[in-house]
Design a protein around this motif. Sequence first.
Motif, PDB file in Angstrom:
ATOM      1  N   UNK A 173      44.593  76.990  74.501  1.00 11.87           N
ATOM      2  CA  UNK A 173      44.066  75.803  75.158  1.00 11.87           C
ATOM      3  C   UNK A 173      45.216  74.918  75.647  1.00 11.87           C
ATOM      4  N   UNK A 174      46.162  74.690  74.752  1.00 11.86           N
ATOM      5  CA  UNK A 174      47.291  73.824  75.103  1.00 11.86           C
ATOM      6  C   UNK A 174      48.105  74.447  76.230  1.00 11.86           C
ATOM      7  N   UNK A 175      48.369  75.743  76.153  1.00 13.60           N
ATOM      8  CA  UNK A 175      49.221  76.388  77.155  1.00 13.60           C
ATOM      9  C   UNK A 175      48.565  76.381  78.522  1.00 13.60           C
ATOM     10  N   UNK A 176      47.237  76.546  78.567  1.00 15.93           N
ATOM     11  CA  UNK A 176      46.586  76.619  79.877  1.00 15.93           C
ATOM     12  C   UNK A 176      46.307  75.243  80.459  1.00 15.93           C
ATOM     13  N   UNK A 177      46.155  74.204  79.622  1.00 11.76           N
ATOM     14  CA  UNK A 177      45.724  72.924  80.165  1.00 11.76           C
ATOM     15  C   UNK A 177      46.834  71.891  80.331  1.00 11.76           C
ATOM     16  N   UNK A 178      47.810  71.921  79.437  1.00 14.17           N
ATOM     17  CA  UNK A 178      48.729  70.780  79.358  1.00 14.17           C
ATOM     18  C   UNK A 178      49.816  70.810  80.418  1.00 14.17           C
ATOM     19  N   UNK A 179      50.231  69.609  80.863  1.00 13.47           N
ATOM     20  CA  UNK A 179      51.473  69.492  81.617  1.00 13.47           C
ATOM     21  C   UNK A 179      52.637  69.596  80.641  1.00 13.47           C
ATOM     22  N   UNK A 180      52.475  68.896  79.523  1.00 11.16           N
ATOM     23  CA  UNK A 180      53.480  69.020  78.466  1.00 11.16           C
ATOM     24  C   UNK A 180      52.784  69.139  77.125  1.00 11.16           C
ATOM     25  N   UNK A 181      53.440  69.846  76.218  1.00  2.80           N
ATOM     26  CA  UNK A 181      52.864  70.063  74.895  1.00  2.80           C
ATOM     27  C   UNK A 181      53.763  69.395  73.853  1.00  2.80           C
ATOM     28  N   UNK A 182      53.124  68.712  72.897  1.00  2.00           N
ATOM     29  CA  UNK A 182      53.860  68.154  71.764  1.00  2.00           C
ATOM     30  C   UNK A 182      53.489  69.006  70.558  1.00  2.00           C
ATOM     31  N   UNK A 183      54.458  69.817  70.106  1.00  2.00           N
ATOM     32  CA  UNK A 183      54.148  70.672  68.968  1.00  2.00           C
ATOM     33  C   UNK A 183      54.488  69.915  67.692  1.00  2.00           C
ATOM     34  N   UNK A 184      53.511  69.824  66.786  1.00  2.00           N
ATOM     35  CA  UNK A 184      53.703  69.048  65.553  1.00  2.00           C
ATOM     36  C   UNK A 184      53.566  69.933  64.335  1.00  2.00           C
ATOM     37  N   UNK A 185      54.265  69.526  63.282  1.00  2.00           N
ATOM     38  CA  UNK A 185      54.127  70.223  62.003  1.00  2.00           C
ATOM     39  C   UNK A 185      54.476  69.251  60.884  1.00  2.00           C
ATOM     40  N   UNK A 188      57.232  71.538  78.545  1.00  2.00           N
ATOM     41  CA  UNK A 188      56.177  72.154  79.339  1.00  2.00           C
ATOM     42  C   UNK A 188      55.740  73.439  78.640  1.00  2.00           C
ATOM     43  N   UNK A 189      54.580  73.973  78.973  1.00  2.00           N
ATOM     44  CA  UNK A 189      54.152  75.233  78.353  1.00  2.00           C
ATOM     45  C   UNK A 189      55.205  76.324  78.508  1.00  2.00           C
ATOM     46  N   UNK A 190      55.845  76.397  79.708  1.00  2.00           N
ATOM     47  CA  UNK A 190      56.858  77.435  79.935  1.00  2.00           C
ATOM     48  C   UNK A 190      58.027  77.254  78.974  1.00  2.00           C
ATOM     49  N   UNK A 191      58.505  76.026  78.864  1.00  2.00           N
ATOM     50  CA  UNK A 191      59.645  75.763  77.976  1.00  2.00           C
ATOM     51  C   UNK A 191      59.300  76.119  76.529  1.00  2.00           C
ATOM     52  N   UNK A 192      58.131  75.691  76.134  1.00  2.29           N
ATOM     53  CA  UNK A 192      57.735  75.921  74.749  1.00  2.29           C
ATOM     54  C   UNK A 192      57.623  77.408  74.459  1.00  2.29           C
ATOM     55  N   UNK A 193      57.126  78.129  75.451  1.00  5.71           N
ATOM     56  CA  UNK A 193      56.925  79.557  75.219  1.00  5.71           C
ATOM     57  C   UNK A 193      58.230  80.329  75.297  1.00  5.71           C
ATOM     58  N   UNK A 194      59.022  80.001  76.333  1.00  3.70           N
ATOM     59  CA  UNK A 194      60.225  80.791  76.552  1.00  3.70           C
ATOM     60  C   UNK A 194      61.369  80.368  75.641  1.00  3.70           C
ATOM     61  N   UNK A 195      61.419  79.098  75.320  1.00  4.68           N
ATOM     62  CA  UNK A 195      62.553  78.634  74.512  1.00  4.68           C
ATOM     63  C   UNK A 195      62.077  77.762  73.359  1.00  4.68           C
TER      64      UNK A 195
END
Lengths: 358, 572
Positions: free
Chosen positions: A198-210, A219-226
Amino acid sequence: MGDVFLRIENLTKKFGNFTALRDISLEVFEGEFVCFLGPSGCGKTTLLRAIAGLDIQTQGGITQAGRDISVLPPSERDFGIVFQSYALFPNLTVEKNVAYGLESRRARRDETSSRVNELLTLVDLVDQRVKYPSQLSGGQQQRVALARALATSPGLLLLDEPLSALDAKVRTHLRQEIKQLQKRLAVTTIMVTHDQEEALTMADRIVVMNHGVIEQIGTPEEIYAAPASEFVAEFIGTMNFINAAVSGASECAHQGGALQISDNSIESNRAVRLAIRPEDVRLLSVSGSDQPNQTSGQVISVEYLGAFIRVTIQPAGWQEPLLVDASTDLANELEISAGGTVNLSLPAEKILIYQEDS
Amino acid sequence: MATTAVQVGKGSGVLKSKSSSDDRVMRLFILVIGGYLVIALALPLYAMFSKSVFNSDGSFVGLSNYFSYFQTPALVYSIKNSLFVGIITTLITVTIAFILAYGFTRSRMRGKPLFKTIAMIPILVPSLLPGIALIYLFGRQGVINWALFGNEIYGPIGIIISEVFFTLPHALIIIITGLSIADARLYEAATALRASRIRIFFTVTLPGVRYGLISAAFVVFTLAVTDFGAPKVIGGDFNVLATDIYKQVIGQQNFEMGAVVSVVLLIPAALAFFVDRLVQKKQVALLSARAVALEPKPDRRFDNIMLTYAIIVSIFILGILGMCQFAALFKFFPYNLSLGLTNYQFDLMDGGGWNSYFNSIEMASYTAIFGTIIVFYGAYLVEKGKGFGVIRGAVQFLAMLPMAVPGMVLGLAYIFFFNAPSNPLNVLYHTMAILVISTITHFYTVSHLTATTALKQMDAQFESVAASLKQPFYRTFLRVTVPVCTPAILDISIYLFVNAMTTVSAVVFLYSPHTTLASVAVLNMDDAGDIAPAAAMGMMIFYTAAGVKVLHYLLSRGIESRTQAWRISVAN
Ligand SMILES: Nc1ncnc2c1ncn2[C@@H]1O[C@H](COP(=O)(O)OP(=O)(O)OP(=O)(O)O)[C@@H](O)[C@H]1O
Ligand SMILES: [Mg+2]
């Protein structure tokens, strides 16, 4: 990118002794669609409720559109919200629900009704206007909640897992719809989700929390690739991990042998975790070609996933098997089947390196 | 602007939300409701406690009133009597109610709705009424007094039969609930293992309903120990704590000793209350375990046994009621059996005449209207208010407290507090208002729990959504909360009305010559030997309460069908 619309600075939230959010800082730009993504209990909802003023933070500041809203009650902030439960008023019809925020604003009756019409058209529910929420499907209820939240044209739209109560098919469809609506209205939007797709397909930017901290913003690309941390690497998509130690310039040693890496700055003997995505591992037709980081292994299982297949391979001497994605064509060409042997290589530039305790 | 935010953030103190105007209004209202409960409950109870450590001249005497109480054998004997009545009534009522509830939930006997309705009748009459019926049935000239084999109905036997009648519906409601949450899957499993009906009963049914049984036992025990009506009418020389308070205060004007007995009576009631709360929590835990509802299978023989049993219980209840109605209609039962309405000429008797009947209706109406508003709004503020945690907690505690306070104790506490010359509120003394206030307070807890349950079933985010839409809280309260909770609101008002019609214990200390009540008239006419008119008045109370119940039923049905379109969603 536009101006900063929402700025969160050093925000901390404690419930008694438990720290639910630790020193969160974050900027959201005007018109942007941001997703808070993370496992259950990481503090996404807590952060969203702090932004809305529903559960005020213990410390830290929030500025929206240049206005310090840190300690304002919800009614003095400017946002619309959709909850997971939708919280539609059961005794009011669809149109009354949508009009709920409009009526008392001394708006003329015909103005209100034309605005309601406009909103219902927007979410494609004009023909359902006189029904009660209980007479609608889950997806329709979700859209009513969205229309109600948008009715007063808020500067900020907050969505807390708005799709999680729906079944998979409706969910995929609504993702598109919400995204398009958001683009059309250019309303700054924050959505909470624990569903990475959902986040990867919808967001302009993602904030990953833990565990109450931000692991990465991108961005989804940055988060996925790096992925910036091992946690993100593991949480987003599928990832192979290899425990190793740096053994020389641009080289690591692990149980199954040595691997070339693209980073030569790490000191020797340092323990690292190497990571590579299944689609970045290459299957080779012949061994001995000039590809680096070559090895061969036994195919343990083959899984058909439509356009591609996922092969589980145990390279000789390796601690753990590798997951490798390949196109169906390539798999046919290489005659891959369980029990067979296959050659593969791990391109050095695709290998991510995570240092322990850093 | 952004920099100010940073400064706020960098501060080491904990942030507090600026309160909205809604928050401030809600806090003001909760202070009002809290203030009401303090005046109507906490301060009177305090006045009573302090009265018990002063002598009649108003000087502090420590515990010496208590010492003299425990040195008076006649008074201490009442403790034993009260406990005896409480325990025996509990054993009998819980047994009768359990078998009946078992029939209602586990058999397919015919006429369930009818028998359930009959079993609920005792709620609609004052606890004085069964005693009056027993006098006609088993008294010295009683129609069937041979059935007592020479035993005297005046005393423990009469009290216990009356209390069983009076407490039966309360136990039945709780046990039916306990049995209905049984999980059908357990029964299917047990049946599949070929367990016999008896075996299933002991291994599945009883353990499943244990909390319901404990809870019912404590409720019955408390009701029986604190009840005043039955021992007053048919107790004879058999003194119990509740009648002692009355005798000390009304008979001997010994208020200090009345206060001491009240404190003593508070102990078992408060104890039972806390145990019950504990057990209720456990039962709720059982309930949330998503059980599959049980559908009993037909079994001719078993169904008939249960039917016969339900008929016997119904005869007991209708017999008591019917006896009163007969006695009221005959000129002088059992000597002159010509029919007539002489016994309805209340204006010729002591007790306030027909006025007391109309006073009762007035009092019950005010109680229902104001009580429902106060209770529901109070529960709403406790449930949905923000911040102010300590005060909300305190209001919640005060709302639960009346359950642990017997009516006699509350009434006496009101005398001490509202009749004090130094209290500006003493203008309320001997008015209709004080009767209404005491009755609302007396029945506060159950109403509050009903409201709270309904409020908890609503989506917790309604208020958040409304705030985001910049709607004032009262708009959401009126447009959403109240309509959604209408069934509960109706239940509360009817509960308050019926109890206001039938209650004797608190108001017996508080009525004045202008504000006599029907239930008190029953007591006073009975006292004066006008037993038939007392029965007639008691039946008037019954018909009124029953009529209101029917009205409530019709109203609920009407609302149900009008709101059917959206109510479905509330259920799931
Ligand atoms: N009112 C509260 N009191 C105490 N702890 C709380 C409260 N609300 C949340 N928490 C705790 O704070 C942490 C973060 O909760 P939060 O609801 O923000 O999680 P989330 O990321 O939204 O998770 P989910 O995906 O399950 O909704 C959790 O450990 C939760 O137990
Ligand atoms: Mg959440």
